[in-house]
Design a protein around this motif. Structure first.
Motif, mmCIF file in Angstrom:
data_model
loop_
_atom_site.group_PDB
_atom_site.id
_atom_site.type_symbol
_atom_site.label_atom_id
_atom_site.label_comp_id
_atom_site.label_asym_id
_atom_site.label_seq_id
_atom_site.Cartn_x
_atom_site.Cartn_y
_atom_site.Cartn_z
ATOM 1 N N UNK A 240 -49.248 -34.376 -34.390
ATOM 2 C CA UNK A 240 -48.409 -33.966 -33.262
ATOM 3 C C UNK A 240 -48.422 -34.992 -32.141
ATOM 4 N N UNK A 241 -49.610 -35.492 -31.813
ATOM 5 C CA UNK A 241 -49.692 -36.523 -30.769
ATOM 6 C C UNK A 241 -49.011 -37.814 -31.226
ATOM 7 N N UNK A 242 -49.238 -38.204 -32.469
ATOM 8 C CA UNK A 242 -48.623 -39.421 -33.003
ATOM 9 C C UNK A 242 -47.098 -39.394 -32.841
ATOM 10 N N UNK A 243 -46.496 -38.249 -33.159
ATOM 11 C CA UNK A 243 -45.042 -38.146 -33.110
ATOM 12 C C UNK A 243 -44.494 -38.198 -31.684
ATOM 13 N N UNK A 244 -45.352 -37.996 -30.694
ATOM 14 C CA UNK A 244 -44.922 -38.046 -29.296
ATOM 15 C C UNK A 244 -45.247 -39.372 -28.607
ATOM 16 N N UNK A 245 -45.802 -40.315 -29.356
ATOM 17 C CA UNK A 245 -46.253 -41.564 -28.759
ATOM 18 C C UNK A 245 -45.265 -42.715 -28.905
ATOM 19 N N UNK A 246 -44.168 -42.492 -29.606
ATOM 20 C CA UNK A 246 -43.180 -43.549 -29.747
ATOM 21 C C UNK A 246 -42.466 -43.819 -28.437
ATOM 22 N N UNK A 247 -41.737 -44.916 -28.364
ATOM 23 C CA UNK A 247 -40.968 -45.224 -27.142
ATOM 24 C C UNK A 247 -40.083 -44.041 -26.757
ATOM 25 N N UNK A 248 -40.204 -43.613 -25.513
ATOM 26 C CA UNK A 248 -39.434 -42.476 -25.047
ATOM 27 C C UNK A 248 -40.102 -41.140 -25.274
ATOM 28 N N UNK A 251 -45.715 -38.515 -24.555
ATOM 29 C CA UNK A 251 -47.103 -38.959 -24.438
ATOM 30 C C UNK A 251 -47.217 -40.458 -24.201
ATOM 31 N N UNK A 252 -46.150 -41.201 -24.456
ATOM 32 C CA UNK A 252 -46.222 -42.658 -24.377
ATOM 33 C C UNK A 252 -46.564 -43.195 -22.991
ATOM 34 N N UNK A 253 -45.952 -42.684 -21.896
ATOM 35 C CA UNK A 253 -46.208 -43.293 -20.588
ATOM 36 C C UNK A 253 -47.643 -43.126 -20.099
#
Length: 272
Positions: A240-248, A251-253
């Motif tokens: 779940x965290x991995x899928x939210x870490x891409x650009x945009x 979780x990325x910022x």
């Protein structure tokens, strides 16, 4: 499992902390007040003591005792701190069943976590060109598309009172008493114990410091079946965290460059 969400404001005094809520659509103030009240009666010393509340205020607020110590987030957790964390969790998870059943379901649990991970996978997030990231995405989506996540929705064991938030900033190490206490109960409720443990082990805050998950889990008295469920939940949370870490992604910022690749490696390790 949230990223960058400001949910409250804290005002510190010598003996108490005043918590004012910035949002309360999930019943956060009532969840926290109920958890603190139950813990003060059935597990005193494990969490702040509730002093008073204005649950219908605008904003709602809770006044609670101020606990000594520093949070474990950002710490390289020692063996003693890991043992103290396990002791706190064991005590929490041994609350009488009749007490736990008076509490409503937590706002974050297995069904919501599966649905959220599948929703993010369905959006086909842009994750860049790194081979390890692409491999983790393919393998993770294949697992989410299987029947394995659906089997996590039914807990064969009685529920526990859970924090529903694995952020290590919620674990307070008291240097004087050599113990860990638990803070921030706004998402709390009745929950699956294996999910709670998986959430702690794989919350993105694990990248800020270190806590040996294998050592912790060895201290919380898991049956072989529970241990398998914990591992599956660890994969679900990590994915779940991995899928939210891409650009945009949300979780990325809030994470340094390179976090996506590190999380991809984590997903692949848990899949293996």
């Amino acid at each position: 499992m949230t990223a960058g969400r400001c949910t409250h404001d804290l005002e510190f005094h010598d003996d108490v902390v005043i918590k004012r809520y910035a949002s309360w659509g999930r019943g956060e103030p009532r969840r926290e007040w109920q958890a603190l009240t139950l813990l003060a009666e059935h597990a005193p010393g494990l969490a702040p003591v509730p002093v008073r509340a204005a649950l219908d205020g605008r904003p709602p607020l809770i006044v609670m005792s101020r606990l000594p110590g520093r949070v474990l987030r950002g710490e390289q957790a020692t063996g003693e701190q890991i043992q103290a964390t396990a002791d706190a969790l064991n005590r929490l998870h041994r609350l009488p069943r009749q007490v736990v059943e008076t509490v409503g379901p937590a706002s974050w649990g297995p069904v919501a976590a599966v649905a959220k991970a599948r929703a993010w996978a369905g959006r086909r997030p842009e994750l860049g060109d790194e081979p390890v990231v692409r491999e983790a995405y393919r393998a993770g989506v294949a697992w989410l598309d299987s029947s394995a996540p659906d089997g996590l929705a039914t807990d064969p064991r009685p529920p526990v009172l859970g924090m529903a938030d694995g952020n290590r900033a919620n674990y307070l190490w008291d240097e004087h008493d050599r113990r860990v206490r638990l803070i921030d109960w706004e998402d709390s409720g009745r929950n699956d114990r294996a999910f709670e443990l998986g959430e702690l082990c794989e919350h993105i805050s694990r990248l800020d410091g270190a806590l040996d998950a294998r050592r912790l889990l060895a201290l919380v008295d898991l049956t072989p079946a529970e241990a398998r469920r914990v591992r599956a939940f660890r994969l679900l949370i990590a994915l779940g965290w991995f899928l939210q870490l891409g650009p945009g992604g949300p979780a990325a910022p809030h994470n340094p460059p390179g976090t996506l690749a590190v999380q991809a490696e984590r997903v692949l390790r848990l899949l293996g």
